[in-house]
Design an enzyme around this catalytic site. Structure first.
Site, PDB file in Angstrom:
ATOM      1  N   SER A  75      59.821  37.934  17.857  1.00  0.00           N
ATOM      2  CA  SER A  75      60.978  37.048  17.704  1.00  0.00           C
ATOM      3  C   SER A  75      62.127  37.527  18.566  1.00  0.00           C
ATOM      4  O   SER A  75      62.393  38.733  18.642  1.00  0.00           O
ATOM      5  CB  SER A  75      61.408  37.017  16.236  1.00  0.00           C
ATOM      6  OG  SER A  75      62.565  36.233  16.051  1.00  0.00           O
ATOM      7  N   HIS A 107      65.488  36.965  18.224  1.00  0.00           N
ATOM      8  CA  HIS A 107      66.761  37.358  17.608  1.00  0.00           C
ATOM      9  C   HIS A 107      66.691  38.711  16.898  1.00  0.00           C
ATOM     10  O   HIS A 107      67.695  39.208  16.402  1.00  0.00           O
ATOM     11  CB  HIS A 107      67.268  36.269  16.654  1.00  0.00           C
ATOM     12  CG  HIS A 107      66.592  36.215  15.316  1.00  0.00           C
ATOM     13  ND1 HIS A 107      67.148  36.771  14.189  1.00  0.00           N
ATOM     14  CD2 HIS A 107      65.423  35.649  14.928  1.00  0.00           C
ATOM     15  CE1 HIS A 107      66.345  36.550  13.154  1.00  0.00           C
ATOM     16  NE2 HIS A 107      65.299  35.873  13.580  1.00  0.00           N
ATOM     17  N   THR A 159      58.920  19.871  24.354  1.00  0.00           N
ATOM     18  CA  THR A 159      59.716  20.345  25.489  1.00  0.00           C
ATOM     19  C   THR A 159      60.261  21.742  25.192  1.00  0.00           C
ATOM     20  O   THR A 159      60.841  21.983  24.140  1.00  0.00           O
ATOM     21  CB  THR A 159      60.887  19.383  25.762  1.00  0.00           C
ATOM     22  OG1 THR A 159      60.361  18.094  26.064  1.00  0.00           O
ATOM     23  CG2 THR A 159      61.738  19.868  26.929  1.00  0.00           C
ATOM     24  N   CYS A 169      64.993  36.383   4.934  1.00  0.00           N
ATOM     25  CA  CYS A 169      64.315  35.088   5.023  1.00  0.00           C
ATOM     26  C   CYS A 169      63.953  34.534   3.655  1.00  0.00           C
ATOM     27  O   CYS A 169      62.790  34.331   3.320  1.00  0.00           O
ATOM     28  CB  CYS A 169      63.070  35.209   5.893  1.00  0.00           C
ATOM     29  SG  CYS A 169      63.455  35.754   7.563  1.00  0.00           S
TER      30      CYS A 169
END
Length: 358
Positions: A174, A176, A212, A301
């Protein structure tokens, strides 16, 4: 009517010690993202503008791969590590342990054994997932050869890692967590591994993840990965580990009953998880927040909720003990003064807690 979008900025004088939840955006990543915003084209378009955007993505793929010790074509960009885990694990019936992040546990059968230090026993690597390092305790695992998947999210930039040598077929990462932007991650796969797309559409990411691409986020991810690898090579992590030891020693002197989770195991250099019996982790988080320090009671999370740690439960802590855990995670920007200030402030609050008779 004119609407003004408001957001809360961290006040001056606060100390951020929740780097495992998310890291501040690195200047290199911010600069790369700003530059990418000037690219007009869709990466799937064949004209010059589209090719420019596509070129940025492919260079970023190579950069992320280089930082991870992988081959460029084996990096699949996703919206997050959570999506990357779903892409790899959905419908596979893979085994895991209770210490895994929910993004992995949600897709796996929780049947691997964990000892009191947080070390996992893997019986069949080819049908198992095993995180490289735990986000709450910092405990590092030894990955067996032929492992189906490893969640390397918390380890990248904190300890040496090379995907081509780690023994796993796939890895989840990830942006971040290493100084990049939120909203972008990757699944890294060994060359030749078949991946069935979970998101179908235009066939982007070599047909394995349509949609995209997040050009701006991917640019920031690559810049952050390069910078994190540079920090690792320059020994920044060693300084952070020294700060963690100072912090833990100070707290241990103040609260003899405090248990440092995984202290006898190999841990991430920046992570300290400790249990102070009777003092709820949620209360500690609030008290330290008022004192000017951002820390957590476990994984972030959980939709903003503080809940009992599954990882600590898997290690043998009972519900009451697990509910009294606090996690402090440092970063390369953390100073010795900040680490000591936190330990001193925590110790003062602990004395107040004791004086109240718990």
């Amino acid at each position: 009517m004119k609407f003004v979008l408001q957001h809360e900025v961290m006040p001056v004088g606060r100390t951020y010690l929740d780097w495992n939840a998310t890291t501040p955006l690195r200047p290199e990543a911010k600069a790369a993202m700003v530059a990418a915003m000037d690219l007009v084209g869709n990466p799937s378009s064949v004209h010059a503008e589209g090719r420019a955007a596509k070129g940025l993505i492919e260079q970023a793929r190579k950069d992320v791969a280089a930082a991870l010790g992988a081959d460029g074509a084996d990096v699949i960009f996703t919206s997050s590590a959570t999506e990357a885990a779903a892409l790899a694990l959905a419908g596979k019936g893979i085994a895991c342990a209770g210490i895994e992040h929910d993004a992995v546990r949600s897709w796996c059968d929780e049947r691997l054994a964990v000892d009191g230090n947080g070390t996992v026993t893997v019986d069949d690597p080819a049908t198992s997932a095993l995180q490289l390092a735990n986000s709450e305790t910092g405990v590092i695992q030894t990955l067996p050869e032929g492992l189906f998947l490893t969640d390397a999210t918390q380890a990248i930039g904190k300890i040496p890692f090379a995907f081509n040598w780690c023994g796993a077929t796939m890895a989840v990462v990830s942006a971040h967590k290493l100084g990049g932007p939120k909203g972008v991650g990757a699944l890294v796969v060994k060359r030749g591994t078949e991946i069935a797309a979970q998101i179908k559409g235009g066939g982007q990411e070599m047909g394995r993840r349509s949609g995209t691409e997040n050009v701006v986020g991917i640019a920031g991810f690559a810049a952050a990965a390069r910078a994190a690898q540079s920090d690792l090579e320059q020994g920044v992590v060693g300084r952070v580990e020294k700060l963690r030891k100072i912090l833990e020693n100070t707290i241990a002197e103040s609260a003899k009953e405090t248990i440092f989770v995984g202290k006898d195991a190999n841990r991430l250099p920046n992570t300290s998880c400790f249990v102070t019996p009777g003092w709820k982790g949620e209360t500690q988080v609030m008290v330290m927040d008022l004192a000017g320090f951002a820390v957590s009671a476990g994984s972030a999370c959980s939709s903003g909720k503080v809940k009992t740690s599954a990882a600590l439960a898997a290690m043998g802590f009972d519900r009451e003990q697990a509910g009294c855990a606090l996690r402090v995670s440092l970063g390369p920007d953390t100073s010795e003064d900040e680490a000591l200030a936190f330990a001193d402030a925590w110790s003062r609050e602990y004395e107040k807690f004791r004086a109240r008779g718990r």
